[in-house]
Every structure is written in C-alpha cells, then in structure tokens.
Scaffold this motif. Structure first.
Motif, PDB file in Angstrom:
ATOM      1  N   VAL A  65       0.818  -1.214   0.000  1.00 43.87           N
ATOM      2  CA  VAL A  65       0.000   0.000   0.000  1.00 43.87           C
ATOM      3  C   VAL A  65       0.857   1.270   0.000  1.00 43.87           C
ATOM      4  O   VAL A  65       0.578   2.222  -0.723  1.00 43.87           O
ATOM      5  CB  VAL A  65      -0.986   0.000   1.199  1.00 43.87           C
ATOM      6  CG1 VAL A  65      -1.705   1.327   1.347  1.00 43.87           C
ATOM      7  CG2 VAL A  65      -1.989  -1.137   1.036  1.00 43.87           C
ATOM      8  N   ALA A  66       1.886   1.288   0.816  1.00 42.78           N
ATOM      9  CA  ALA A  66       2.727   2.490   0.916  1.00 42.78           C
ATOM     10  C   ALA A  66       3.870   2.479  -0.095  1.00 42.78           C
ATOM     11  O   ALA A  66       4.688   3.402  -0.102  1.00 42.78           O
ATOM     12  CB  ALA A  66       3.266   2.626   2.336  1.00 42.78           C
ATOM     13  N   ASP A  67       3.938   1.435  -0.907  1.00 40.67           N
ATOM     14  CA  ASP A  67       4.967   1.315  -1.939  1.00 40.67           C
ATOM     15  C   ASP A  67       6.369   1.496  -1.353  1.00 40.67           C
ATOM     16  O   ASP A  67       7.171   2.290  -1.834  1.00 40.67           O
ATOM     17  CB  ASP A  67       4.710   2.324  -3.063  1.00 40.67           C
ATOM     18  CG  ASP A  67       5.499   1.997  -4.325  1.00 40.67           C
ATOM     19  OD1 ASP A  67       5.783   0.799  -4.547  1.00 40.67           O
ATOM     20  OD2 ASP A  67       5.844   2.931  -5.065  1.00 40.67           O
ATOM     21  N   ARG A  68       6.641   0.740  -0.297  1.00 39.17           N
ATOM     22  CA  ARG A  68       7.945   0.824   0.369  1.00 39.17           C
ATOM     23  C   ARG A  68       9.027   0.227  -0.522  1.00 39.17           C
ATOM     24  O   ARG A  68       8.836  -0.818  -1.146  1.00 39.17           O
ATOM     25  CB  ARG A  68       7.928   0.083   1.709  1.00 39.17           C
ATOM     26  CG  ARG A  68       6.934   0.608   2.699  1.00 39.17           C
ATOM     27  CD  ARG A  68       7.367   1.947   3.241  1.00 39.17           C
ATOM     28  NE  ARG A  68       6.502   2.317   4.349  1.00 39.17           N
ATOM     29  CZ  ARG A  68       6.053   3.540   4.553  1.00 39.17           C
ATOM     30  NH1 ARG A  68       6.411   4.513   3.740  1.00 39.17           N
ATOM     31  NH2 ARG A  68       5.285   3.791   5.571  1.00 39.17           N
ATOM     32  N   ALA A  69      10.153   0.859  -0.510  1.00 41.94           N
ATOM     33  CA  ALA A  69      11.288   0.421  -1.336  1.00 41.94           C
ATOM     34  C   ALA A  69      12.151  -0.563  -0.558  1.00 41.94           C
ATOM     35  O   ALA A  69      12.165  -0.556   0.672  1.00 41.94           O
ATOM     36  CB  ALA A  69      12.125   1.624  -1.748  1.00 41.94           C
ATOM     37  N   PHE A  70      12.865  -1.385  -1.296  1.00 44.65           N
ATOM     38  CA  PHE A  70      13.895  -2.224  -0.687  1.00 44.65           C
ATOM     39  C   PHE A  70      15.176  -1.407  -0.691  1.00 44.65           C
ATOM     40  O   PHE A  70      15.676  -1.023  -1.743  1.00 44.65           O
ATOM     41  CB  PHE A  70      14.083  -3.534  -1.467  1.00 44.65           C
ATOM     42  CG  PHE A  70      15.184  -4.393  -0.911  1.00 44.65           C
ATOM     43  CD1 PHE A  70      14.975  -5.130   0.243  1.00 44.65           C
ATOM     44  CD2 PHE A  70      16.429  -4.448  -1.525  1.00 44.65           C
ATOM     45  CE1 PHE A  70      15.993  -5.920   0.784  1.00 44.65           C
ATOM     46  CE2 PHE A  70      17.453  -5.231  -1.000  1.00 44.65           C
ATOM     47  CZ  PHE A  70      17.226  -5.965   0.156  1.00 44.65           C
ATOM     48  N   VAL A  71      15.677  -1.115   0.505  1.00 44.61           N
ATOM     49  CA  VAL A  71      16.921  -0.365   0.661  1.00 44.61           C
ATOM     50  C   VAL A  71      17.992  -1.398   1.010  1.00 44.61           C
ATOM     51  O   VAL A  71      17.983  -1.944   2.115  1.00 44.61           O
ATOM     52  CB  VAL A  71      16.789   0.693   1.780  1.00 44.61           C
ATOM     53  CG1 VAL A  71      18.082   1.468   1.942  1.00 44.61           C
ATOM     54  CG2 VAL A  71      15.606   1.618   1.499  1.00 44.61           C
ATOM     55  N   PRO A  72      18.885  -1.709   0.067  1.00 44.23           N
ATOM     56  CA  PRO A  72      19.796  -2.843   0.253  1.00 44.23           C
ATOM     57  C   PRO A  72      20.554  -2.876   1.580  1.00 44.23           C
ATOM     58  O   PRO A  72      20.564  -3.912   2.255  1.00 44.23           O
ATOM     59  CB  PRO A  72      20.748  -2.733  -0.938  1.00 44.23           C
ATOM     60  CG  PRO A  72      19.918  -2.109  -2.006  1.00 44.23           C
ATOM     61  CD  PRO A  72      19.062  -1.108  -1.262  1.00 44.23           C
TER      62      PRO A  72
END
Length: 173
Positions: A65-72
């Motif tokens: 829903v919040a379109d969270r990113a994958f932060v490596p």
C-alpha cells in the motif's frame, strides 16, 4: 521476481515457521497436561496471537500500500537479524524441550532450565521476538509496522512475562 514478491515470500515463510511452532506447542501442551501441567494467563494469549498475526499482515500490506522500497543496506542487515532471531527462537525451543510452549503451561516440580541461552537471559525467546518484530518489517522498509508491532508487543510482553514468572515461581520445587 520483484523485491515485493520476494519479501512476501519471506513473510509467508516466517508465517509457516509460526505454524510449525504451533504444532510443536500443541504436542508439548498435551505432554504437559498429561504430567499435571497448569495453564496460566489464558486471557492475554489471544491478544498475543493477534499482535503476531498483525505483524505478518502489516509487513505485506504496508509494503504494497505504501509502496515501500527495498533499501539494500537496511534490507540485508535486517534479513540477517531475522535469520538470527529464528536461530535463537529454535535454540530456546530445543533447550526447553517439552517445557517450551506458546502458552504458559508449567508442570509443577520441574526445575527451571538454565542452559543454552537461558544462561544469559531469563527470557531469550522474547528478545528474539522483539528483534524479529523490528527486523522483519524493516527488511523492506515497513517502518510503521515495525513501530506498531514494537509498541503492541511491549504491552503484551509486560503481561506475559509477569504471568510466566508467577507461574514458574508457584510451580518451583
């Protein structure tokens, strides 16, 4: 496969691990009751299940829903903590043997376990749960879920640890 799909698979895998815990817990509960086990704190157990289920659902929903990113750098370090938390949890289960349960069921007269991680902490499984509750959501930057779970889990654990300590003290040889 997208990072969101891989993350969902990770959360499903953690959910399946929880199902495995419940199977082990049911077997241990049957053994404990057959040996005079006494259950304490039934009232908080459904709340604990709801909080833990909410963690898993919240992880997936927030990322979608919040379109969270994958932060490596965050994601990989948090994944390492999730794996470590699982290892500690299963270490606790192995060391406690039939005395381990998701419910508070104590067989009167049994000695407290002071081996394995219990040499270092009175409640190492709850430390693993707390670490996982922060780390699993943060694998994919679901920080709202991490905060909400941490607050809700702290409230549940305050009750749970008090109930467990009283039950263990009452049943001590």
């Amino acid at each position: 496969m997208s990072s969101e799909a891989l993350y969902t698979l990770l959360v499903v895998a953690v959910g399946l691990e929880r199902v495995a815990e419940l199977v082990v817990s049911q077997r241990h509960a049957a053994w404990a009751f057959a040996h005079g086990g006494v259950e304490s704190g039934r009232g908080h157990y459904p709340v604990m299940v709801l909080v833990h289920t909410g963690l898993l659902v919240g992880c997936v929903v927030e990322v979608q829903v919040a379109d969270r990113a994958f932060v490596p750098v965050l994601g990989w370090s948090m994944l390492a903590l999730v794996v470590l938390a699982q290892a500690v949890r299963w270490w606790c289960i192995a060391v406690l043997g039939r005395q381990w349960n998701t419910r508070v069921i104590v067989v009167p007269g049994m000695d407290l376990v002071r081996a394995g991680p219990y040499r270092f902490l009175p409640h190492p499984n709850y430390v693993a749960v707390a670490v996982e509750g922060v780390a699993l959501p943060l694998v994919h930057d679901a920080w709202v879920t991490a905060v909400v779970f941490t607050v809700a889990n702290a409230a549940v654990l305050a009750t749970r640890i008090r109930v467990e300590n009283r039950a263990l003290q009452a049943a001590a040889p």
